[in-house]
Design a protein around this motif. Structure first.
Motif, mmCIF file in Angstrom:
data_model
loop_
_atom_site.group_PDB
_atom_site.id
_atom_site.type_symbol
_atom_site.label_atom_id
_atom_site.label_comp_id
_atom_site.label_asym_id
_atom_site.label_seq_id
_atom_site.Cartn_x
_atom_site.Cartn_y
_atom_site.Cartn_z
ATOM 1 N N MET A 283 -7.062 -19.916 8.470
ATOM 2 C CA MET A 283 -6.797 -18.549 8.033
ATOM 3 C C MET A 283 -7.843 -18.123 7.009
ATOM 4 O O MET A 283 -8.570 -18.946 6.445
ATOM 5 C CB MET A 283 -5.398 -18.452 7.419
ATOM 6 N N ALA A 284 -7.917 -16.818 6.793
ATOM 7 C CA ALA A 284 -8.832 -16.252 5.801
ATOM 8 C C ALA A 284 -8.019 -15.569 4.708
ATOM 9 O O ALA A 284 -6.987 -14.925 4.983
ATOM 10 C CB ALA A 284 -9.783 -15.247 6.453
ATOM 11 N N LEU A 285 -8.463 -15.707 3.478
ATOM 12 C CA LEU A 285 -7.738 -15.106 2.360
ATOM 13 C C LEU A 285 -7.664 -13.589 2.473
ATOM 14 O O LEU A 285 -6.728 -12.965 1.983
ATOM 15 C CB LEU A 285 -8.413 -15.499 1.043
ATOM 16 N N SER A 286 -8.644 -12.988 3.120
ATOM 17 C CA SER A 286 -8.665 -11.531 3.232
ATOM 18 C C SER A 286 -7.521 -10.992 4.094
ATOM 19 O O SER A 286 -7.227 -9.799 4.062
ATOM 20 C CB SER A 286 -10.008 -11.073 3.799
ATOM 21 N N ASP A 287 -6.880 -11.872 4.881
ATOM 22 C CA ASP A 287 -5.762 -11.438 5.724
ATOM 23 C C ASP A 287 -4.410 -11.522 5.003
ATOM 24 O O ASP A 287 -3.389 -11.131 5.564
ATOM 25 C CB ASP A 287 -5.696 -12.294 6.995
ATOM 26 N N GLU A 288 -4.417 -12.057 3.785
ATOM 27 C CA GLU A 288 -3.143 -12.295 3.108
ATOM 28 C C GLU A 288 -2.350 -11.007 2.920
ATOM 29 O O GLU A 288 -1.139 -10.959 3.193
ATOM 30 C CB GLU A 288 -3.388 -12.953 1.750
ATOM 31 N N THR A 289 -3.006 -9.942 2.478
ATOM 32 C CA THR A 289 -2.297 -8.687 2.215
ATOM 33 C C THR A 289 -1.647 -8.147 3.478
ATOM 34 O O THR A 289 -0.474 -7.723 3.474
ATOM 35 C CB THR A 289 -3.268 -7.647 1.642
ATOM 36 N N LEU A 290 -2.381 -8.187 4.598
ATOM 37 C CA LEU A 290 -1.840 -7.683 5.864
ATOM 38 C C LEU A 290 -0.646 -8.521 6.315
ATOM 39 O O LEU A 290 0.379 -7.979 6.750
ATOM 40 C CB LEU A 290 -2.928 -7.696 6.939
ATOM 41 N N GLU A 291 -0.766 -9.841 6.222
ATOM 42 C CA GLU A 291 0.307 -10.697 6.708
ATOM 43 C C GLU A 291 1.546 -10.600 5.816
ATOM 44 O O GLU A 291 2.674 -10.750 6.295
ATOM 45 C CB GLU A 291 -0.189 -12.139 6.803
ATOM 46 N N ARG A 292 1.368 -10.382 4.532
ATOM 47 C CA ARG A 292 2.523 -10.199 3.643
ATOM 48 C C ARG A 292 3.318 -8.949 4.034
ATOM 49 O O ARG A 292 4.525 -8.872 3.814
ATOM 50 C CB ARG A 292 2.060 -10.086 2.194
ATOM 51 N N GLN A 293 2.594 -7.982 4.617
ATOM 52 C CA GLN A 293 3.249 -6.742 5.046
ATOM 53 C C GLN A 293 3.786 -6.846 6.467
ATOM 54 O O GLN A 293 4.279 -5.860 7.018
ATOM 55 C CB GLN A 293 2.262 -5.577 4.957
ATOM 56 N N GLY A 294 3.658 -8.043 7.059
ATOM 57 C CA GLY A 294 4.165 -8.238 8.415
ATOM 58 C C GLY A 294 3.199 -7.805 9.490
ATOM 59 O O GLY A 294 3.573 -7.771 10.670
ATOM 60 N N LYS A 295 1.985 -7.461 9.117
ATOM 61 C CA LYS A 295 0.980 -7.045 10.089
ATOM 62 C C LYS A 295 0.127 -8.245 10.512
ATOM 63 O O LYS A 295 0.048 -9.242 9.807
ATOM 64 C CB LYS A 295 0.090 -5.948 9.505
ATOM 65 N N ALA A 296 -0.514 -8.101 11.660
ATOM 66 C CA ALA A 296 -1.392 -9.168 12.160
ATOM 67 C C ALA A 296 -2.724 -9.132 11.424
ATOM 68 O O ALA A 296 -3.251 -8.059 11.112
ATOM 69 C CB ALA A 296 -1.617 -9.013 13.656
ATOM 70 N N GLY A 297 -3.251 -10.290 11.132
ATOM 71 C CA GLY A 297 -4.571 -10.371 10.518
ATOM 72 C C GLY A 297 -5.662 -10.058 11.520
ATOM 73 O O GLY A 297 -5.414 -9.884 12.719
#
Length: 448
Positions: A283-297
């Protein structure tokens, strides 16, 4: 994937010295050979001479840029999958598992008191390790001389002591590093963990833990206080399989070699629990915000294709293209010219002035070639060769040939009476008509 990479890399290492490549009757037929005695490096159809070491330097630069590229794209993926320390460690662990059983069996054997069974299993494991270590050291020395000949000499005890010494040293280091030190080499001896962070950023795909999905854990105080439990059941499977003994749930750490064993272990547990895979994942840290919101990275290729990796790829390709062009444009004949300065000229009996030069001719072809020499200058000069009445010499295959050359200015000529005259010595391959030249000077009487 790790097993496939291990099989391919070990196969390349052990089998390459035995591949044959016909270069003609006067050259070695080993496809890959570092011929230190004759100062040559052979790689299939390519032959590198000592003065062409820039090709080796270029390959090392490409290797460095490739390491930067892979680290920037996927973290320490080289360390986890293809590093020799990792490959041989995995091979030794495979033998250990085959002899002593799975992890639980090995732990029980380790804690058990000394017995005939324990001695038998340990002796069997160490014997196989030793055979692998000897094969590793032996394969290394085969790269530096003809493999079949050296193998025969080793078995008949006719090989040079250096060969036995090298094999012994590599056997000992392989046995100790692969069997006992293992990933401790990666932590304490390898410098790469200390500088890898400079190659990584928030878009690097590396092994990580989705704590927003896994927390709070099963046995945490928060769960005991009544909070809903996350997906992590705190089974410690990810920690138990980690070769360097870290807990990936604590975030990226210097010791992590990105072997991804924790991913497989966690995915197995998630499958048994009926939960989605990927609690521990690339995984990439830049996807954390999206995944916390339930969105796909973002997709993996969107992380890999970014300015940094494109820059590394461009530099890597540029060096590779440059080396390839230089390889195909290099001349098969070369020469060097060294004027003899003591004395700088000789006055002959007829008053002519003679200068002496040491000309070293290089024939890279696999057969003997005739080289014709000539001199070009603004003044009338003639060229003679020592030891022959002709202006040509036969240069042996794949070798250098030192020829003393005389350039003579007739008595009273401008070159003989003057100071210095620029001259160009040409050499031409009579077979291929390939030519090379070197510029030098002719010293007349005025140069005294």
């Amino acid at each position: 994937m790790k097993w496939w990479i291990m099989a391919v890399t070990l196969g390349i290492y052990y089998l390459t010295p035995w591949i044959r490549w016909d270069r003609g009757p006067n050259l070695p037929d080993q496809a890959v050979l570092v011929d230190l005695a004759n100062r040559r490096f052979y790689f299939f159809m390519i032959e590198i001479w000592p003065h062409e070491f820039y090709f080796v330097a270029g390959l090392l630069i490409m290797a460095g840029l490739g390491l930067f590229l892979f680290t920037s794209a996927m973290g320490r993926v080289w360390c986890g999958y293809a590093c020799p320390q990792t490959v041989w460690t995995d091979l030794f662990i495979l033998v250990e598992r085959w002899v002593e059983g799975d992890r639980n069996n090995r732990l029980r054997l380790h804690r058990a008191p000394l017995s005939a069974k324990k001695v038998r299993l340990r002796a069997t494991k160490w014997a196989i390790w030793l055979l692998i270590a000897v094969a590793t050291g032996g394969a290394w020395v085969f790269y530096f001389t003809d493999a079949p000949t050296l193998l025969r000499d080793l078995l008949t005890f006719d090989a040079h002591p250096i060969a036995y010494t090298t094999i012994a040293v590599l056997t000992a280091t392989t046995f100790l590093f692969g069997g006992f030190a293992r990933e401790q080499i990666c932590i304490y001896a390898c410098p790469w963990p200390r500088i890898q962070a400079a190659m990584m950023d928030e878009d690097t795909l590396t092994v990580g833990y989705r704590e927003w999905r896994g927390e709070p854990r099963k046995h945490s105080d928060a769960v005991k206080a009544g909070e809903p439990m996350g997906d992590c059941i705190d089974c410690m499977a990810c920690v138990n399989v980690c070769p360097v003994g870290i807990d990936i749930r604590n975030g990226q750490q210097l010791e992590c070699i990105t072997c991804a064993l924790c991913i497989d272990a966690c995915d197995d547990i998630m499958a048994k629990m009926g939960k989605p895979r990927g609690l521990v994942d690339y995984m990439a840290l830049s996807d954390e915000t999206l995944e916390r919101q339930g969105k796909a990275g973002r997709r993996p290729w969107q992380h890999i294709l970014r300015p940094r990796t494109i820059l590394y790829t461009t530099l890597w390709a540029g060096v590779g293209i440059g080396l390839t062009v230089a390889l195909f444009l290099r001349s098969e004949i070369e020469m060097t010219v060294a004027p003899v300065r003591n004395p700088i000229f000789v006055t002959l009996s007829d008053g002519a002035i003679r200068n002496t030069y040491e000309v070293r001719l290089l024939n890279k072809h696999g057969e003997e070639r005739r080289f014709d020499l000539s001199v070009v200058s603004s003044a009338p000069l003639r060229l003679d060769l020592e030891g022959t009445d002709t202006t040509w010499v036969n240069v042996p295959a794949d070798s250098t040939f030192l020829q003393r050359v005389y350039i003579i200015g007739d008595a009273g000529s401008a070159a003989a009476e003057g100071d210095r005259t620029d001259v160009r010595i040409w050499v031409e391959d009579a077979t291929s008509q390939e030519r090379a030249f070197k510029d030098t000077v002719f010293n007349g009487k005025g140069s005294r």
